[in-house]
Design a protein around this motif. Structure first.
Motif, PDB file in Angstrom:
ATOM      1  N   UNK A 132      24.831 -10.237  -5.687  1.00 30.65           N
ATOM      2  CA  UNK A 132      25.886 -10.175  -6.694  1.00 30.65           C
ATOM      3  C   UNK A 132      25.645  -8.952  -7.579  1.00 30.65           C
ATOM      4  N   UNK A 133      26.596  -8.655  -8.431  1.00 32.96           N
ATOM      5  CA  UNK A 133      26.557  -7.418  -9.214  1.00 32.96           C
ATOM      6  C   UNK A 133      25.378  -7.355 -10.180  1.00 32.96           C
ATOM      7  N   UNK A 134      24.854  -8.508 -10.595  1.00 36.21           N
ATOM      8  CA  UNK A 134      23.776  -8.512 -11.584  1.00 36.21           C
ATOM      9  C   UNK A 134      22.385  -8.527 -10.974  1.00 36.21           C
ATOM     10  N   UNK A 135      22.249  -8.754  -9.702  1.00 37.40           N
ATOM     11  CA  UNK A 135      20.916  -8.895  -9.120  1.00 37.40           C
ATOM     12  C   UNK A 135      20.505  -7.662  -8.323  1.00 37.40           C
ATOM     13  N   UNK A 136      19.202  -7.528  -8.153  1.00 37.29           N
ATOM     14  CA  UNK A 136      18.629  -6.436  -7.390  1.00 37.29           C
ATOM     15  C   UNK A 136      17.652  -7.036  -6.388  1.00 37.29           C
ATOM     16  N   UNK A 137      17.367  -6.299  -5.339  1.00 33.73           N
ATOM     17  CA  UNK A 137      16.393  -6.723  -4.334  1.00 33.73           C
ATOM     18  C   UNK A 137      15.348  -5.627  -4.168  1.00 33.73           C
ATOM     19  N   UNK A 138      14.097  -6.055  -4.064  1.00 33.53           N
ATOM     20  CA  UNK A 138      12.990  -5.137  -3.822  1.00 33.53           C
ATOM     21  C   UNK A 138      12.591  -5.266  -2.364  1.00 33.53           C
ATOM     22  N   UNK A 139      12.395  -4.140  -1.704  1.00 33.70           N
ATOM     23  CA  UNK A 139      11.953  -4.174  -0.305  1.00 33.70           C
ATOM     24  C   UNK A 139      10.947  -3.053  -0.059  1.00 33.70           C
ATOM     25  N   UNK A 140      10.197  -3.200   1.020  1.00 38.70           N
ATOM     26  CA  UNK A 140       9.211  -2.195   1.411  1.00 38.70           C
ATOM     27  C   UNK A 140       9.898  -1.152   2.287  1.00 38.70           C
ATOM     28  N   UNK A 141       9.619   0.097   2.029  1.00 37.86           N
ATOM     29  CA  UNK A 141      10.143   1.186   2.856  1.00 37.86           C
ATOM     30  C   UNK A 141       9.215   1.382   4.062  1.00 37.86           C
ATOM     31  N   UNK A 142       9.650   2.131   5.075  1.00 42.51           N
ATOM     32  CA  UNK A 142       8.742   2.438   6.187  1.00 42.51           C
ATOM     33  C   UNK A 142       7.449   3.121   5.709  1.00 42.51           C
ATOM     34  N   UNK A 143       7.555   4.032   4.743  1.00 41.67           N
ATOM     35  CA  UNK A 143       6.353   4.681   4.195  1.00 41.67           C
ATOM     36  C   UNK A 143       5.459   3.651   3.492  1.00 41.67           C
ATOM     37  N   UNK A 144       6.092   2.671   2.852  1.00 41.27           N
ATOM     38  CA  UNK A 144       5.337   1.609   2.191  1.00 41.27           C
ATOM     39  C   UNK A 144       4.598   0.724   3.189  1.00 41.27           C
ATOM     40  N   UNK A 145       5.212   0.469   4.326  1.00 40.53           N
ATOM     41  CA  UNK A 145       4.533  -0.318   5.373  1.00 40.53           C
ATOM     42  C   UNK A 145       3.307   0.431   5.896  1.00 40.53           C
ATOM     43  N   UNK A 146       3.461   1.740   6.078  1.00 43.14           N
ATOM     44  CA  UNK A 146       2.316   2.546   6.528  1.00 43.14           C
ATOM     45  C   UNK A 146       1.206   2.537   5.482  1.00 43.14           C
ATOM     46  N   UNK A 147       1.581   2.694   4.209  1.00 43.86           N
ATOM     47  CA  UNK A 147       0.598   2.706   3.127  1.00 43.86           C
ATOM     48  C   UNK A 147      -0.103   1.353   3.038  1.00 43.86           C
ATOM     49  N   UNK A 148       0.650   0.276   3.201  1.00 44.82           N
ATOM     50  CA  UNK A 148       0.056  -1.062   3.162  1.00 44.82           C
ATOM     51  C   UNK A 148      -0.940  -1.250   4.302  1.00 44.82           C
ATOM     52  N   UNK A 149      -0.601  -0.794   5.491  1.00 44.14           N
ATOM     53  CA  UNK A 149      -1.500  -0.909   6.643  1.00 44.14           C
ATOM     54  C   UNK A 149      -2.794  -0.144   6.381  1.00 44.14           C
ATOM     55  N   UNK A 150      -2.660   1.061   5.833  1.00 40.57           N
ATOM     56  CA  UNK A 150      -3.837   1.863   5.490  1.00 40.57           C
ATOM     57  C   UNK A 150      -4.695   1.140   4.439  1.00 40.57           C
ATOM     58  N   UNK A 151      -4.052   0.629   3.406  1.00 39.70           N
ATOM     59  CA  UNK A 151      -4.771  -0.065   2.332  1.00 39.70           C
ATOM     60  C   UNK A 151      -5.382  -1.369   2.818  1.00 39.70           C
ATOM     61  N   UNK A 152      -4.714  -2.028   3.749  1.00 44.73           N
ATOM     62  CA  UNK A 152      -5.227  -3.294   4.286  1.00 44.73           C
ATOM     63  C   UNK A 152      -6.571  -3.075   4.985  1.00 44.73           C
ATOM     64  N   UNK A 153      -6.704  -1.981   5.682  1.00 48.79           N
ATOM     65  CA  UNK A 153      -7.989  -1.660   6.330  1.00 48.79           C
ATOM     66  C   UNK A 153      -9.081  -1.478   5.271  1.00 48.79           C
ATOM     67  N   UNK A 154      -8.771  -0.777   4.191  1.00 45.01           N
ATOM     68  CA  UNK A 154      -9.749  -0.557   3.116  1.00 45.01           C
ATOM     69  C   UNK A 154     -10.047  -1.866   2.399  1.00 45.01           C
ATOM     70  N   UNK A 155      -9.019  -2.717   2.219  1.00 44.78           N
ATOM     71  CA  UNK A 155      -9.216  -4.021   1.584  1.00 44.78           C
ATOM     72  C   UNK A 155     -10.207  -4.854   2.408  1.00 44.78           C
TER      73      UNK A 155
END
Length: 159
Positions: free
Chosen positions: A96-119
């Motif tokens: 609806x006009x008042x709400x927003x959605x947050x999502x992961x971008x392809x670059x964010x998925x890559x960054x998460x995978x990299x960080x997951x290894x370090x985690x």
């Protein structure tokens, strides 16, 4: 094992010192270990957690994300901005006009995978330093304490 130990402590001694201070001190030490490792990816530990939550739940409304992470809306907004600015998360119009959605971008998925290894490296380091048995017992105790404090109003639990 943990419950039996707690029963003997409850009847034998009265806790000394400030539990809040002790938990914060431990949290700072643990966060230093994770931040040092995850930081090699350019993320702080809190940013990695946020990226992981969005990857798991997204696209998600910020209010639902804040609830899932047990943080207030202003903290979430402040923490989202650097990840959006870096191109790892995206904000889009919601249903609806008042709400927003947050999502992961392809670059964010890559960054998460990299960080997951370090985690994982950080987690293994903690397991080695404390001993796996102690870490399992700590997790059980923390989960039990979370359950016992679950009825606190959100403002009190976050303070």
């Amino acid at each position: 094992m943990v419950a039996a130990t707690l029963m003997s402590v409850d009847t034998a001694v009265k806790p000394a010192g400030c539990t809040n201070l002790k938990l914060r001190q431990l949290m700072r030490r643990v966060a230093q270990l994770y931040d040092a490792e995850v930081g090699k990816t350019g993320l702080r530990g809190t940013q990695y957690s946020l990226l992981s939550y969005v990857a798991k739940l997204g696209p998600v409304r910020p209010v639902d994300l804040a609830r899932a992470m047990k943080v207030d809306a202003s903290t979430l907004t402040r923490n989202l901005r650097p990840l959006v600015d870096a191109g790892w998360l995206a904000m889009a119009p919601g249903p609806d006009a008042r709400s927003r959605l947050v999502s992961v971008t392809p670059a964010g998925r890559e960054k998460r995978t990299e960080a997951q290894r370090r985690w994982r490296v950080a987690q293994e380091s903690l397991n080695q330093r404390l001993g796996a048995t102690r870490v399992v017992a700590l997790h059980a105790l923390l989960d039990e304490c979370q359950d016992l404090l679950a009825d606190l109003p959100e403002g009190e639990a976050d303070a």
